[in-house]
Design a protein around this motif. Structure first.
Motif, PDB file in Angstrom:
ATOM      1  N   ILE A 130      -5.832  -8.368  -2.769  1.00 42.03           N
ATOM      2  CA  ILE A 130      -5.754 -10.041  -1.766  1.00 42.03           C
ATOM      3  C   ILE A 130      -5.989  -9.862  -0.280  1.00 42.03           C
ATOM      4  O   ILE A 130      -6.872  -9.997   0.359  1.00 42.03           O
ATOM      5  CB  ILE A 130      -4.200 -10.458  -1.717  1.00 42.03           C
ATOM      6  CG1 ILE A 130      -4.345 -11.199  -3.263  1.00 42.03           C
ATOM      7  CG2 ILE A 130      -4.046 -11.390  -0.759  1.00 42.03           C
ATOM      8  CD1 ILE A 130      -2.696 -11.766  -3.800  1.00 42.03           C
ATOM      9  N   GLY A 131      -5.799  -7.984   0.185  1.00 44.06           N
ATOM     10  CA  GLY A 131      -5.560  -7.357   1.127  1.00 44.06           C
ATOM     11  C   GLY A 131      -6.762  -7.532   1.763  1.00 44.06           C
ATOM     12  O   GLY A 131      -7.738  -7.419   2.611  1.00 44.06           O
ATOM     13  N   ALA A 132      -7.798  -6.966   0.265  1.00 51.24           N
ATOM     14  CA  ALA A 132      -9.377  -6.279   1.239  1.00 51.24           C
ATOM     15  C   ALA A 132     -10.245  -8.010   1.228  1.00 51.24           C
ATOM     16  O   ALA A 132     -10.833  -8.327   2.067  1.00 51.24           O
ATOM     17  CB  ALA A 132      -9.826  -6.209   0.018  1.00 51.24           C
ATOM     18  N   VAL A 133      -9.548  -9.101   0.738  1.00 52.10           N
ATOM     19  CA  VAL A 133     -10.654  -9.752   1.142  1.00 52.10           C
ATOM     20  C   VAL A 133      -9.919 -11.168   2.329  1.00 52.10           C
ATOM     21  O   VAL A 133     -10.477 -11.393   3.347  1.00 52.10           O
ATOM     22  CB  VAL A 133     -10.080 -11.395  -0.256  1.00 52.10           C
ATOM     23  CG1 VAL A 133     -10.984 -13.006   0.345  1.00 52.10           C
ATOM     24  CG2 VAL A 133     -11.027 -10.472  -1.172  1.00 52.10           C
ATOM     25  N   SER A 134      -8.604 -11.279   2.293  1.00 49.21           N
ATOM     26  CA  SER A 134      -8.001 -11.397   3.449  1.00 49.21           C
ATOM     27  C   SER A 134      -8.352 -11.021   5.124  1.00 49.21           C
ATOM     28  O   SER A 134      -7.844 -11.771   5.634  1.00 49.21           O
ATOM     29  CB  SER A 134      -6.646 -11.567   3.320  1.00 49.21           C
ATOM     30  OG  SER A 134      -5.663 -10.955   3.285  1.00 49.21           O
ATOM     31  N   VAL A 135      -8.519  -9.347   4.855  1.00 44.22           N
ATOM     32  CA  VAL A 135      -8.792  -9.188   6.111  1.00 44.22           C
ATOM     33  C   VAL A 135      -9.106  -9.804   6.965  1.00 44.22           C
ATOM     34  O   VAL A 135      -9.683  -9.451   8.437  1.00 44.22           O
ATOM     35  CB  VAL A 135      -8.755  -7.708   5.916  1.00 44.22           C
ATOM     36  CG1 VAL A 135      -9.929  -7.239   5.572  1.00 44.22           C
ATOM     37  CG2 VAL A 135      -8.085  -6.739   7.314  1.00 44.22           C
ATOM     38  N   TRP A 136     -10.694  -9.961   6.266  1.00 41.42           N
ATOM     39  CA  TRP A 136     -11.762 -10.893   7.008  1.00 41.42           C
ATOM     40  C   TRP A 136     -11.589 -11.921   7.584  1.00 41.42           C
ATOM     41  O   TRP A 136     -12.797 -12.292   8.954  1.00 41.42           O
ATOM     42  CB  TRP A 136     -13.212 -11.116   6.367  1.00 41.42           C
ATOM     43  CG  TRP A 136     -13.498  -9.750   5.815  1.00 41.42           C
ATOM     44  CD1 TRP A 136     -13.289  -8.525   3.892  1.00 41.42           C
ATOM     45  CD2 TRP A 136     -14.317  -9.023   6.099  1.00 41.42           C
ATOM     46  NE1 TRP A 136     -13.534  -7.506   4.665  1.00 41.42           N
ATOM     47  CE2 TRP A 136     -14.291  -7.326   5.044  1.00 41.42           C
ATOM     48  CE3 TRP A 136     -14.475  -8.912   7.478  1.00 41.42           C
ATOM     49  CZ2 TRP A 136     -15.632  -5.949   5.801  1.00 41.42           C
ATOM     50  CZ3 TRP A 136     -15.679  -7.392   7.429  1.00 41.42           C
ATOM     51  CH2 TRP A 136     -15.810  -6.373   7.032  1.00 41.42           C
ATOM     52  N   GLY A 137     -10.489 -12.084   7.230  1.00 38.19           N
ATOM     53  CA  GLY A 137     -10.068 -13.954   8.037  1.00 38.19           C
ATOM     54  C   GLY A 137      -9.889 -14.156   9.943  1.00 38.19           C
ATOM     55  O   GLY A 137     -10.309 -14.908  10.490  1.00 38.19           O
ATOM     56  N   GLY A 178       0.520  -5.641   2.690  1.00 38.00           N
ATOM     57  CA  GLY A 178      -0.144  -5.013   2.606  1.00 38.00           C
ATOM     58  C   GLY A 178       0.554  -4.022   2.674  1.00 38.00           C
ATOM     59  O   GLY A 178       1.073  -3.212   2.659  1.00 38.00           O
ATOM     60  N   TRP A 179       1.241  -3.854   4.272  1.00 41.73           N
ATOM     61  CA  TRP A 179       1.997  -3.858   4.782  1.00 41.73           C
ATOM     62  C   TRP A 179       3.511  -4.060   4.160  1.00 41.73           C
ATOM     63  O   TRP A 179       4.030  -3.055   4.055  1.00 41.73           O
ATOM     64  CB  TRP A 179       2.304  -3.904   6.308  1.00 41.73           C
ATOM     65  CG  TRP A 179       0.675  -3.686   7.173  1.00 41.73           C
ATOM     66  CD1 TRP A 179      -0.248  -3.913   7.690  1.00 41.73           C
ATOM     67  CD2 TRP A 179       0.312  -2.342   7.172  1.00 41.73           C
ATOM     68  NE1 TRP A 179      -0.340  -3.228   8.520  1.00 41.73           N
ATOM     69  CE2 TRP A 179       0.052  -2.053   8.433  1.00 41.73           C
ATOM     70  CE3 TRP A 179       1.246  -0.892   7.349  1.00 41.73           C
ATOM     71  CZ2 TRP A 179      -0.508  -1.277   8.669  1.00 41.73           C
ATOM     72  CZ3 TRP A 179       0.529   0.201   7.852  1.00 41.73           C
ATOM     73  CH2 TRP A 179      -0.873   0.090   8.407  1.00 41.73           C
ATOM     74  N   GLN A 180       3.865  -4.785   3.552  1.00 37.72           N
ATOM     75  CA  GLN A 180       5.355  -4.695   2.605  1.00 37.72           C
ATOM     76  C   GLN A 180       4.837  -3.642   1.735  1.00 37.72           C
ATOM     77  O   GLN A 180       6.185  -2.917   1.333  1.00 37.72           O
ATOM     78  CB  GLN A 180       5.690  -5.938   2.509  1.00 37.72           C
ATOM     79  CG  GLN A 180       5.896  -7.274   3.416  1.00 37.72           C
ATOM     80  CD  GLN A 180       7.080  -7.711   3.493  1.00 37.72           C
ATOM     81  OE1 GLN A 180       7.430  -5.935   3.701  1.00 37.72           O
ATOM     82  NE2 GLN A 180       7.806  -8.370   4.263  1.00 37.72           N
TER      83      GLN A 180
END
Length: 444
Positions: free
Chosen positions: A149-156, A291-293
């Protein structure tokens, strides 16, 4: 040869470092920096130099000390077990504080879709706590799901921010930028000092750059270069995006915005485009928070495995998720959200950023000083020792200046937390002391 081809190249690791650093750190910065004026942009130069020195030294630490524990392990090299605990304790609190700040950023962008969230202190608090718990529960599936999830969402956030760095100049108005330069007529040194914690916030996370050394080609060369190039790349995007936005949106309007990047895209194009950017920013913040959680819970688990945190933090499920630890972390973040409650997302965000910076900077200093011992133990060459020590002094000098710039309230809070940490370690210290020899009766 086949094994080497599967490893990450310098370009791949550089991109990874930049992406990991950018995350959601930039998302609220234009608003907070606009409150000081465009003069605050000068702090980017100081922070970029200091951050590159820190990133390089952490890369060297990762090479000389490959065992698990990250900054805590580096600290232990120079400051023994108490240093490991205090570094873990402060970094743990820093991540918890930062998570609340990220949740506030996301709620700030959500207010355009759900106006009620921006109608007062209580709605802002409810939205912040709801996001904290949603991302905690989403982590119950384990690290594999979190990573995807993080690998995709960070591009937002990366795509709109990096895009603004390029296309924004076609809409840039020098007269707007000039009017925004120093609206409060602050002395130059004060403006820079006040904005240092904000710019540092965008670079927090660079300490994780050295963790991929096992998966890259020629790590002794690749890791330090990737740390430097990745940090520099993020710095360029940060500087360009926060500069150009000051020349598109009037300063007063920008300083009061809860969603600065959505606002600038709406100004450049249409409100619909602004709403799309807003939705992407929310997605990025939630993905980053997810990711940070997990990182927060893993930090606690690592310390529990070293017998320094309560044992329940170390318990994991079949999916390798430390659920009990995550729930405790959620309760802690909820308490933090209550203690900093404010009707203004920007004001609440600023308070948390300063405190997160202080509790992160102290572990930076302790971990960096561990490099001196590591190089001594590894019998590093004179040239390597001299070069690394010079960069270490730059990194520590910046860290100390940044601590000063965070302000007396944040430093006071960080000092209280540190003193409390020493008390906690006092109860733990007996675990790491060799037992006294048993003397049989009648013998001396």
């Amino acid at each position: 040869m086949a094994e080497s081809s599967k490893k990450m190249s310098l370009m791949g690791l550089t991109t990874l470092v930049a992406v990991n650093m950018m995350g959601s750190g930039i998302i609220m910065l234009p608003t907070n920096m606009a409150q000081l004026g465009a003069v605050s942009l000068l702090s980017w130069i100081i922070t970029a130099v200091g951050s590159m020195a820190i990133a390089y030294c952490f890369a060297q630490c990762g090479i000389y000390c490959p065992r698990s524990g990250g900054m805590s392990a580096y600290t232990e090299e120079a400051h023994a077990k108490s240093g490991f605990f205090l570094c873990s304790f402060l970094y743990f609190l820093s991540l918890a504080i930062a998570n609340v700040a990220i949740a506030i950023s996301a709620v700030g962008y959500l207010t355009s879709f759900v106006p009620w969230l921006g109608s007062g202190a209580v709605p802002l608090f409810i939205g912040t706590v709801a996001l904290i718990w949603v991302t905690i529960v989403a982590n119950f599936g384990g690290p594999a799901i979190t990573g995807k999830i993080g690998a995709v969402s960070v591009w937002g956030v990366i795509i709109p921010v990096a895009g603004l760095s390029i296309i924004g100049w076609f809409f840039f108005k020098p007269e707007l930028f000039s009017a925004a330069w120093n609206p409060n007529n602050l002395p130059l040194s004060d403006a820079i000092s006040k904005s240092i914690p904000l710019t540092l916030w965008a670079f927090l996370g660079m300490e994780s750059a050295a963790q991929a050394s096992d998966a890259v080609e020629n790590p002794k060369r690749t890791v330090p270069l990737a740390c430097l190039f990745g940090t520099l790349g993020a710095a360029v995007v940060y500087v360009l995006s926060t500069t150009v936005i000051q020349g598109i949106v009037p300063n007063a309007e920008l300083a009061n915005s809860s969603a600065p990047f959505a606002l600038v895209y709406a100004k450049m194009f249409t409100p619909l485009v602004g709403n799309i950017i807003m939705a992407l920013a929310v997605m990025a913040c939630i993905g980053s928070l997810l990711g940070w959680q997990f990182t927060l819970a893993q930090t606690a688990k690592m310390s529990a495995d070293q017998a320094m945190f309560p044992r329940f933090f170390g318990k994991v499920t079949a999916m390798d998720a430390p659920i009990v630890g995550m729930v405790v972390c959620g309760v802690l973040q909820t308490i933090m959200a209550v203690s900093t409650i404010s009707p203004n997302a920007s004001a609440q965000f600023s308070k948390l950023v300063n405190l997160a910076a202080v509790t992160n900077l102290i572990p930076y200093v302790t971990a960096l000083t561990g490099l001196l011992v590591m190089m001594y133990k590894a019998n590093a060459s004179a040239s390597t020792y001299t070069r690394n020590t010079a960069l270490l002094l730059i990194a520590v000098a910046y860290s100390l200046y940044a601590l000063y710039a965070c302000g007396k309230d944040a430093v006071f809070g960080g000092t209280l937390v540190l003193a409390f940490g020493y008390l906690l370690y006092g109860f733990l210290a007996k675990r790491f002391v060799d037992p006294l020899p048993v003397i049989e009766p009648g013998r001396r």
